[in-house]
Design a protein around this motif. Structure first.
Motif, PDB file in Angstrom:
ATOM      1  N   LEU A  81       0.826  -1.211   0.000  1.00 46.76           N
ATOM      2  CA  LEU A  81       0.000   0.000   0.000  1.00 46.76           C
ATOM      3  C   LEU A  81       0.858   1.257   0.000  1.00 46.76           C
ATOM      4  CD1 LEU A  81      -2.769  -1.076   2.539  1.00 46.76           C
ATOM      5  CD2 LEU A  81      -3.018  -0.785   0.065  1.00 46.76           C
ATOM      6  N   ARG A  82       1.971   1.208   0.692  1.00 41.32           N
ATOM      7  CA  ARG A  82       2.869   2.369   0.696  1.00 41.32           C
ATOM      8  C   ARG A  82       3.386   2.637  -0.713  1.00 41.32           C
ATOM      9  NH1 ARG A  82       6.267   5.095   4.384  1.00 41.32           N
ATOM     10  NH2 ARG A  82       8.096   5.980   3.393  1.00 41.32           N
ATOM     11  N   ARG A  83       3.693   1.568  -1.422  1.00 33.57           N
ATOM     12  CA  ARG A  83       4.186   1.710  -2.797  1.00 33.57           C
ATOM     13  C   ARG A  83       3.083   2.218  -3.722  1.00 33.57           C
ATOM     14  NH1 ARG A  83       5.714  -3.014  -3.157  1.00 33.57           N
ATOM     15  NH2 ARG A  83       3.842  -3.880  -4.141  1.00 33.57           N
ATOM     16  N   ASP A  84       1.854   1.709  -3.545  1.00 35.57           N
ATOM     17  CA  ASP A  84       0.757   2.071  -4.448  1.00 35.57           C
ATOM     18  C   ASP A  84       0.186   3.463  -4.164  1.00 35.57           C
ATOM     19  OD1 ASP A  84       1.079  -0.410  -5.540  1.00 35.57           O
ATOM     20  OD2 ASP A  84      -0.612  -1.327  -4.488  1.00 35.57           O
ATOM     21  N   LEU A  85       0.066   3.807  -2.881  1.00 38.99           N
ATOM     22  CA  LEU A  85      -0.592   5.057  -2.505  1.00 38.99           C
ATOM     23  C   LEU A  85       0.364   6.229  -2.362  1.00 38.99           C
ATOM     24  CD1 LEU A  85      -3.038   3.687   0.233  1.00 38.99           C
ATOM     25  CD2 LEU A  85      -3.559   4.183  -2.160  1.00 38.99           C
ATOM     26  N   GLY A  86       1.644   5.937  -2.153  1.00 40.66           N
ATOM     27  CA  GLY A  86       2.607   7.003  -1.899  1.00 40.66           C
ATOM     28  C   GLY A  86       2.818   7.180  -0.407  1.00 40.66           C
ATOM     29  N   ALA A  87       3.997   7.677  -0.058  1.00 37.40           N
ATOM     30  CA  ALA A  87       4.371   7.774   1.357  1.00 37.40           C
ATOM     31  C   ALA A  87       3.466   8.715   2.131  1.00 37.40           C
ATOM     32  CB  ALA A  87       5.829   8.233   1.470  1.00 37.40           C
ATOM     33  N   GLN A  88       3.026   9.826   1.516  1.00 40.77           N
ATOM     34  CA  GLN A  88       2.239  10.815   2.249  1.00 40.77           C
ATOM     35  C   GLN A  88       0.862  10.274   2.626  1.00 40.77           C
ATOM     36  OE1 GLN A  88       2.195  14.713   0.551  1.00 40.77           O
ATOM     37  NE2 GLN A  88       0.365  15.352   1.646  1.00 40.77           N
ATOM     38  N   ILE A  89       0.131   9.719   1.655  1.00 37.02           N
ATOM     39  CA  ILE A  89      -1.205   9.186   1.941  1.00 37.02           C
ATOM     40  C   ILE A  89      -1.104   7.989   2.875  1.00 37.02           C
ATOM     41  CG2 ILE A  89      -3.189   8.022   0.904  1.00 37.02           C
ATOM     42  CD1 ILE A  89      -2.849   9.783  -1.530  1.00 37.02           C
ATOM     43  N   PHE A  90      -0.123   7.103   2.614  1.00 38.05           N
ATOM     44  CA  PHE A  90       0.051   5.939   3.480  1.00 38.05           C
ATOM     45  C   PHE A  90       0.316   6.364   4.925  1.00 38.05           C
ATOM     46  CE2 PHE A  90       1.138   1.691   4.669  1.00 38.05           C
ATOM     47  CZ  PHE A  90       2.129   1.829   5.619  1.00 38.05           C
ATOM     48  N   GLY A  91       1.235   7.321   5.106  1.00 39.84           N
ATOM     49  CA  GLY A  91       1.588   7.750   6.452  1.00 39.84           C
ATOM     50  C   GLY A  91       0.437   8.381   7.196  1.00 39.84           C
ATOM     51  N   GLN A  92      -0.444   9.051   6.459  1.00 37.22           N
ATOM     52  CA  GLN A  92      -1.535   9.758   7.122  1.00 37.22           C
ATOM     53  C   GLN A  92      -2.721   8.854   7.446  1.00 37.22           C
ATOM     54  OE1 GLN A  92      -2.738  13.266   5.089  1.00 37.22           O
ATOM     55  NE2 GLN A  92      -4.324  13.800   6.559  1.00 37.22           N
ATOM     56  N   TRP A  93      -3.049   7.891   6.545  1.00 35.70           N
ATOM     57  CA  TRP A  93      -4.291   7.143   6.718  1.00 35.70           C
ATOM     58  C   TRP A  93      -4.105   5.648   6.976  1.00 35.70           C
ATOM     59  CZ3 TRP A  93      -7.709  10.444   7.836  1.00 35.70           C
ATOM     60  CH2 TRP A  93      -7.735  11.701   7.225  1.00 35.70           C
ATOM     61  N   ILE A  94      -3.108   5.022   6.388  1.00 38.38           N
ATOM     62  CA  ILE A  94      -2.961   3.566   6.518  1.00 38.38           C
ATOM     63  C   ILE A  94      -2.056   3.190   7.684  1.00 38.38           C
ATOM     64  CG2 ILE A  94      -2.339   1.444   5.316  1.00 38.38           C
ATOM     65  CD1 ILE A  94      -4.757   2.967   4.155  1.00 38.38           C
TER      66      ILE A  94
END
Length: 480
Positions: free
Chosen positions: A40-53
């Motif tokens: 998910l970090r790879r697919d969504l990007g570090a910013q979105i992953f860090g904030q929501w996942i």
């Protein structure tokens, strides 16, 4: 029956966001979750992953129903993840672990029992931990500029108080003041500090809810929510914030209902120990049309004033930016020229440098003062201080060692006429005066005489290096 045990608070997580993990969350499930997170970090990007996942925690697994319970620190975050990433999460779990057939997402406060959670077992299934179903328009997207961090903020005498206060606001320890009120004229670094606070706070508390918006957007969102009869949802989403930042608060003046809501939001967040940052182009006392109660709240914390950047700070900012671009060669002369000339605000200063670098790179031309004067003429002319014809005449006479009266005399000797023509040229270049106005300041001469002088000096600058050097030296003296 599921038995829960507490786990230690992870570094950077807000104290109130401690999670409870069931004994039946096996090491295998934890390993699978790590693999899912990597994808998910790879697919969504570090910013979105860090904030929501990343804030998602495995809480419990019911092997009878195949339901895995995931928890987040707030209802707002649970709603957001459920609406946008539920399908992706369920698919990832089914792919990696067929035993997981359903997902349940809950806020921390409601995650005590898995039996109380409705499973996510299809594309349209929704878990509702509360009765508030916040509309997508009221969910505030966090857009932080990755370039605007504390590391990229250049400190100087004019901004050191605001910088230190901003760093304290973003730190793990609760700040001594709230709200933080940043005040400065346009382009002096208020927005940079607010973005930097957001970055640092999110790094310190990855599971936190951060809201950053302009006062104008706040008003638009509020009015829109009221028209949709979703005022309660709007208020609830605001008060979920661990950090609320509102920029350009001066634009909230005169809007009574919006001021009322903002006042209650600030009161609610402060009473919960949350953090609030506002920014404006004037001090609180100078905000016309603001409710006295709101004025009192804005003044009760720390008002940090950012003064206009001085020459030394402007010079340091240019050097700092160039240090990040070692392939760009810019001479000290050009840096000094930009720092001295573009003095209105730092946004123009950095914009001018970027424009100059881009033009040189695209055309292959060497970056020189001549190129800066040519390509940044619009910025330079807007930033130049108001220079008078009297000041020009005085400077030219000192440079050529002439009596000031020679500027108005009828003498035509070259030793007198040429400096007078240079002064006319500078008057036309550096002031908004018309040809007739300039002529009157030089002994009542006709406008055609001034036109001839301007054209002659322009021609001589291209043919005579000594004349060009004289004009450059005079320009530098007058600009400084």
């Amino acid at each position: 029956m599921l038995v829960n045990k507490s786990v230690s608070n992870q570094a950077g997580q807000l104290p109130e966001a401690k999670s409870a993990v069931s004994d039946n969350i096996s090491a295998d499930l934890q390993d699978i979750w790590q693999k899912i997170c990597a994808g998910l970090r790879r697919d969504l990007g570090a910013q979105i992953f860090g904030q929501w996942i990343k804030p998602l925690k495995l809480s419990a697994f019911d092997s009878n129903t195949g339901t895995l319970l995931l928890i987040l620190p707030s209802e707002f975050a649970a709603n957001w993840v459920r609406d946008r990433y539920a399908e992706r999460l369920l698919l990832a779990w089914k792919t990696h672990c067929p035993e997981v057939r359903n997902l349940a997402l809950q806020a921390q406060s409601g995650a005590a029992k898995i039996a109380q959670a409705s499973p996510l077992n299809g594309a349209n299934a929704v878990v509702t931990p509360s009765q508030h179903n916040i509309a997508p328009e009221s969910k505030f997207r966090l857009d932080l500029d990755p370039r605007m961090t504390f590391d990229q903020f250049v400190a100087g005498h004019s901004n050191v108080l605001a910088l230190n206060a901003a760093q304290r606001t973003a730190a793990a320890e609760k700040p001594l003041f709230c709200p933080l009120y940043l005040q400065s004229s346009t382009g002096q670094g208020k927005s940079h500090l607010m973005h930097a606070i957001g970055h640092a706070f999110r790094e310190e508390f990855p599971a936190s809810t951060i809201i950053y918006m302009s006062a104008e957007r706040f008003m638009i969102e509020f009015v829109s929510a009221m028209r949709r009869n979703e005022g309660m949802e709007f208020k609830a989403s605001l008060r979920e914030a661990d950090l609320l930042m509102i920029d350009d608060i001066q634009f909230i003046v005169g809007k009574n209902s919006t001021q009322e809501e903002f006042l209650h939001t600030v009161d609610s967040l402060i009473s919960q120990g949350k953090r609030v940052v506002v920014a404006a182009d004037r001090p609180p006392q100078a905000l016309d049309g603001v409710d006295q109660r709101l004025l009192s709240r804005l003044s009760m914390g720390l008002v940090a004033d950012i003064q206009s950047a001085g020459l030394e700070l402007r010079r340091d900012i240019l050097k700092h930016r160039l240090a990040t671009m070692p392939h760009q060669q810019v001479s000290e002369e050009v840096v000094e020229f930009l720092a001295r000339t573009i003095s209105r605000n730092l946004r123009e200063l950095e914009g001018g440098l970027n424009k100059l670098l881009a033009y040189a790179q695209l055309t292959g031309r060497e970056i020189s003062r001549e190129l800066a004067e040519e390509q940044l003429s619009d910025i330079l002319s807007a930033c130049r201080r108001r220079i008078t014809i009297d000041e020009i005449q005085r400077t030219v006479c000192e440079y050529y060692r002439l009596d000031r009266n020679e500027m108005s005399s009828k003498r035509r000797a070259r030793a007198v006429a040429r400096p007078r023509q240079v002064a006319m040229y500078l008057a036309k270049v550096m002031t908004p005066r018309s040809y007739p106005e300039i002529g009157r300041k030089f002994g009542g001469r006709d406008h055609s005489t001034v036109i001839h002088a301007v054209k002659l000096v322009e021609q001589l600058r291209g043919e005579d290096s000594e004349m060009d050097n004289d004009v450059r030296m005079l320009l530098r003296q007058l600009e400084s």
